[in-house]
Write an enzyme that holds these catalytic residues in place. Sequence first.
Site, mmCIF file in Angstrom:
data_model
loop_
_atom_site.group_PDB
_atom_site.id
_atom_site.type_symbol
_atom_site.label_atom_id
_atom_site.label_comp_id
_atom_site.label_asym_id
_atom_site.label_seq_id
_atom_site.Cartn_x
_atom_site.Cartn_y
_atom_site.Cartn_z
ATOM 1 N N TYR A 1 -3.162 4.685 4.011
ATOM 2 C CA TYR A 1 -2.326 4.293 2.861
ATOM 3 C C TYR A 1 -1.445 5.457 2.433
ATOM 4 O O TYR A 1 -0.239 5.458 2.610
ATOM 5 C CB TYR A 1 -3.201 3.825 1.699
ATOM 6 C CG TYR A 1 -2.427 3.531 0.429
ATOM 7 C CD1 TYR A 1 -1.302 2.721 0.452
ATOM 8 C CD2 TYR A 1 -2.834 4.062 -0.798
ATOM 9 C CE1 TYR A 1 -0.592 2.458 -0.708
ATOM 10 C CE2 TYR A 1 -2.130 3.797 -1.964
ATOM 11 C CZ TYR A 1 -1.012 2.995 -1.914
ATOM 12 O OH TYR A 1 -0.299 2.746 -3.055
ATOM 13 N N TYR B 1 -13.496 8.055 -0.997
ATOM 14 C CA TYR B 1 -12.405 8.989 -0.697
ATOM 15 C C TYR B 1 -12.520 9.459 0.757
ATOM 16 O O TYR B 1 -13.493 10.090 1.138
ATOM 17 C CB TYR B 1 -12.533 10.167 -1.660
ATOM 18 C CG TYR B 1 -11.425 11.187 -1.650
ATOM 19 C CD1 TYR B 1 -10.819 11.633 -0.487
ATOM 20 C CD2 TYR B 1 -11.011 11.736 -2.847
ATOM 21 C CE1 TYR B 1 -9.827 12.581 -0.515
ATOM 22 C CE2 TYR B 1 -10.013 12.701 -2.888
ATOM 23 C CZ TYR B 1 -9.427 13.123 -1.713
ATOM 24 O OH TYR B 1 -8.444 14.075 -1.750
#
Lengths: 136, 380
Positions: B326, B278
Amino acid sequence: MPPRMLPEPTPETRHFWDGCKAGELRLQRCTDCDGGSYFPPRPFCPKCGSRKVENYAASGKGVLWSYVINMRPRPDMGTEPYAIAVVKLAEGPQMMSNIVNCPQTPEALQLDMPLTVTFAAQNDDISLPFFEPVKG
Amino acid sequence: MKQKSIAVVGAAETTKMGKIPDVSVIGLHADAALNAMADCGLKPSDIDGVATAGISPVDLAHYMGITPTYADGTSVGGCSFMLHVRHAAAAINEGLCNTVLITHGESGRSRVGAGGFARAASSLAGQFEMPFGPMGPPTMFTIPVLRYLKARGYTVEDLAHVAVIQREWAAMNPRASFKDPITVADVLGADMIAWPFTKLMCCLVTDGGGALILTSAERAKDFPQKPVYILGTGESVETPMVSQMEDFTSSKAFRVSGKKAFEESGISHSDVDHLMIYDAFAHLPLYGLEDLGFCKPGEAAGFIRGRNTAPGGKLPLNTNGGGLSYMHSGMYGMYALQESVRQMRGIAPAQVPGAKISIAHGVGGMFAASGTIVFSNEAP
Ligand SMILES: [Zn+2]
């Protein structure tokens, strides 16, 4: 400019904020184990769980441990970039603060530089603990 | 948990991604949930377990028309969904329910039906952090980093390399928000947000969602998609205040969660074909590589500069482009899980050839929490 965001003390943290008002940086330590000083305030030792803890006036000395310089000031913080710093206190705990009486630049704000506490009254109840470079 | 006893049988993201001004937060949860149900051929009446963060599992169950015998509202920030997967696996194995739906939806950019970033002035963070001027994650998550760089001998260029290489992955993903190549100079020259972090070292702010459906490995064989098995899991939490993180150079929650996941799955680091860490900010993959044990402290920056995590490298990392390129709606952990599932199904836009084991490692809050899921696509 909106008023600065200020803390709302709770019964467990009152002594700390009263200390700031009186010009003392109050930490806590355990009298049951040698767990050392801890922060933020709570009425028990986070190392051993004992409720036998005491408040004491810390030295107010520390070093600049880490920081960022916020380039997009929060509305209540004025219009100039400012450093949000973490100070490593001589007694061990870390605390967030601002560095005052010092340019808010990477050149002026060197990690590990010695700092000392200074208190700034915000209203009748709350003084905030800031840090400034040790002179000389 | 017992290895490979549970599988992901349904997985999907929201129909649209990026800017979705015509859908509210709960609508994003529902869109992702419906897509995941369609993916595995289930109806709401087939679901008997729900888990979500951001909204309550009560909101989710009622909105979707689900009557659950298991509800998990664990909400520890962006890695909550890793914890939901872990708890769902335990719940299914214990017989609390059979089929669990886990959803995420967030209107991070358009703020349709979204709450705010507030701390009560009487909370510990409200008393001991907020008065000093933090303004959300870009000025909080980043605070330990100057200490980390100094301790490791890393530079801001090392942070920039993380963003540059993830953009290479994003270029292969048609749904990525940013696909154009960038250089280290571009990253260093971008708008300064919170020194030393420029805009390109910070995650995007977008709208979107995702959902997963889990059931027992035994039942998983009867579903249309290739099952993705859960091999091992981990979780931990450390502190709600970044200033109180025990060690500014290493996340305790990462270490505890990662170690547990490796132990449960019985794998070694060399078994891992694909990795998601992450990346709310550019320093997180560096901490993650070190705290999960892929790199020794001080070697992660060189590992990334040496293109080991880049396309063609030996440890493909954040192959969807990550939170940096993204998408990032606020609680990105769901998208890391989705990419791991795609890689294990063999359908990712930037597919890692022959990948058999994938890890999705999440962070919650500002180094507050962590969750780690190890996936395998090989049947038990
Ligand atoms: Zn003690």
